[in-house]
Design a protein around this motif. Structure first.
Motif, PDB file in Angstrom:
ATOM      1  N   GLY A 157      -7.873   0.563   5.069  1.00  0.00           N
ATOM      2  CA  GLY A 157      -8.646   0.032   3.952  1.00  0.00           C
ATOM      3  C   GLY A 157      -7.745  -0.697   2.975  1.00  0.00           C
ATOM      4  N   ASN A 158      -7.941  -0.462   1.686  1.00  0.00           N
ATOM      5  CA  ASN A 158      -7.169  -1.139   0.654  1.00  0.00           C
ATOM      6  C   ASN A 158      -5.745  -0.589   0.581  1.00  0.00           C
ATOM      7  OD1 ASN A 158      -9.376  -2.731  -0.183  1.00  0.00           O
ATOM      8  ND2 ASN A 158     -10.128  -1.094  -1.497  1.00  0.00           N
ATOM      9  N   TYR A 159      -4.819  -1.488   0.249  1.00  0.00           N
ATOM     10  CA  TYR A 159      -3.433  -1.097   0.026  1.00  0.00           C
ATOM     11  C   TYR A 159      -3.363  -0.205  -1.216  1.00  0.00           C
ATOM     12  CZ  TYR A 159       1.447  -1.671  -1.467  1.00  0.00           C
ATOM     13  OH  TYR A 159       2.736  -1.460  -1.892  1.00  0.00           O
ATOM     14  N   ILE A 160      -2.581   0.882  -1.135  1.00  0.00           N
ATOM     15  CA  ILE A 160      -2.449   1.799  -2.264  1.00  0.00           C
ATOM     16  C   ILE A 160      -1.068   1.742  -2.890  1.00  0.00           C
ATOM     17  CG2 ILE A 160      -2.499   4.214  -2.998  1.00  0.00           C
ATOM     18  CD1 ILE A 160      -4.478   4.799  -0.786  1.00  0.00           C
ATOM     19  N   ASP A 161      -0.039   1.882  -2.062  1.00  0.00           N
ATOM     20  CA  ASP A 161       1.299   2.072  -2.618  1.00  0.00           C
ATOM     21  C   ASP A 161       2.332   1.824  -1.530  1.00  0.00           C
ATOM     22  OD1 ASP A 161       3.274   2.737  -4.412  1.00  0.00           O
ATOM     23  OD2 ASP A 161       2.793   4.860  -4.533  1.00  0.00           O
ATOM     24  N   ILE A 162       3.593   1.793  -1.926  1.00  0.00           N
ATOM     25  CA  ILE A 162       4.683   1.747  -0.963  1.00  0.00           C
ATOM     26  C   ILE A 162       5.706   2.813  -1.338  1.00  0.00           C
ATOM     27  CG2 ILE A 162       5.904  -0.060  -2.253  1.00  0.00           C
ATOM     28  CD1 ILE A 162       6.999  -1.039   0.463  1.00  0.00           C
ATOM     29  N   LEU A 163       6.115   3.601  -0.363  1.00  0.00           N
ATOM     30  CA  LEU A 163       7.135   4.617  -0.592  1.00  0.00           C
ATOM     31  C   LEU A 163       8.516   4.042  -0.305  1.00  0.00           C
ATOM     32  CD1 LEU A 163       5.405   7.685   1.069  1.00  0.00           C
ATOM     33  CD2 LEU A 163       5.904   7.412  -1.359  1.00  0.00           C
TER      34      LEU A 163
END
Length: 270
Positions: A196-202
């Protein structure tokens, strides 16, 4: 160093889960060997060159399934100032990831530290490329074709509020934390079409004890084992990258996290 504004993102290009049975040097030599090396513009980090042609990175982004052929790479962690001038860059290499945390110290005047990875062709067009920057896929057009209505990549937006961000559990490398919620990474994979939608990057490489799941410190990794006492210790390596929503699933219940180039479901612990 403006620490509150800098996101130091540690990325690597390795794909194996365990140190045993995997040659890191082979991975380095094979990675991108047939791709075109691209170069960031030292005066303007929103631009790069591909096959001697100059491109401007736009704010416009595409999803994973809109990528064309992988044609090139930048693979640089770039330290830039307030004006977007490149102060320092480090290769994103498997053998160097433990030293990348020192980049901020090497460039004390940097306001932002941004990872640039691969370059792709557009699947059904030849008037733009796609470049992976800070966990998203941005369109890039030839400098000569930039229009006044185009929005150029805003590198200053790499700063994100810490509230609501995901992080890796320091006591269990197979878990994610977000505020008070604990997400357990499962063995269930998630396909690109289910994202789905992009949330974050670790964007972190974690090496941990396979039995205890506790991440190993730099000191533990650098320590020589003269007596062979840790020879039987099984170490695993997970390269955390992007986090996405899963279509049809509330993100408070589960998310998709990219580990070693595959997406896995991370479920909320009950």
């Amino acid at each position: 160093m403006k620490c509150r504004r800098v996101r130091l993102l540690l990325l690597a290009a390795m794909t194996c889960f365990s140190f045993s049975g995997c040659s890191l040097q082979e991975k380095i030599n094979d990675y991108a060997s047939d791709k075109e090396e691209c170069y960031l513009n030292e005066e303007n980090v929103t631009q790069f060159s591909y096959k001697e042609n100059n491109y401007t990175i736009l704010e416009d982004t595409v999803s994973n399934d809109e990528l064309g052929e992988w044609i090139g790479y930048i693979r640089q962690l770039a330290a830039v100032d307030e004006e977007g001038k490149l102060l320092l860059q480090e290769n994103i290499e498997p053998a160097a990831f433990l030293n990348l945390a020192d980049l901020g110290d090497k460039a004390p005047d940097a306001a932002y530290i941004i990872p640039f990875l691969n370059v792709y062709a557009a699947p059904n067009a030849d008037n733009y490329l796609i470049v992976e920057v800070n966990g998203e896929y941005h369109k890039a057009v030839s400098n000569a074709n930039v229009k006044g209505t185009d929005s150029v990549f805003d590198f200053k937006n790499t700063e994100e509020a810490m509230s609501g961000k995901f992080k890796i559990n320091p006591k269990n490398a197979t878990q994610l934390l977000c505020n008070s919620t604990v997400y357990q990474v499962t063995s269930e994979t998630v396909s690109n079409s289910e994202l789905g939608n992009y949330i974050d990057i670790l964007a972190e490489t974690i090496i941990f004890d396979a039995e205890t799941k506790i991440p190993l410190s730099k000191e533990e990794l650098r320590k020589l084992d003269w007596q062979g006492e840790s020879a039987k210790q099984q170490r695993e390596q997970w390269i955390y990258k992007d986090i996405y929503e899963i279509q049809g699933t509330d993100k408070t219940e589960a998310v998709a996290v990219q580990i070693n180039d595959h997406y896995y479901m991370a479920e909320k612990r009950k």
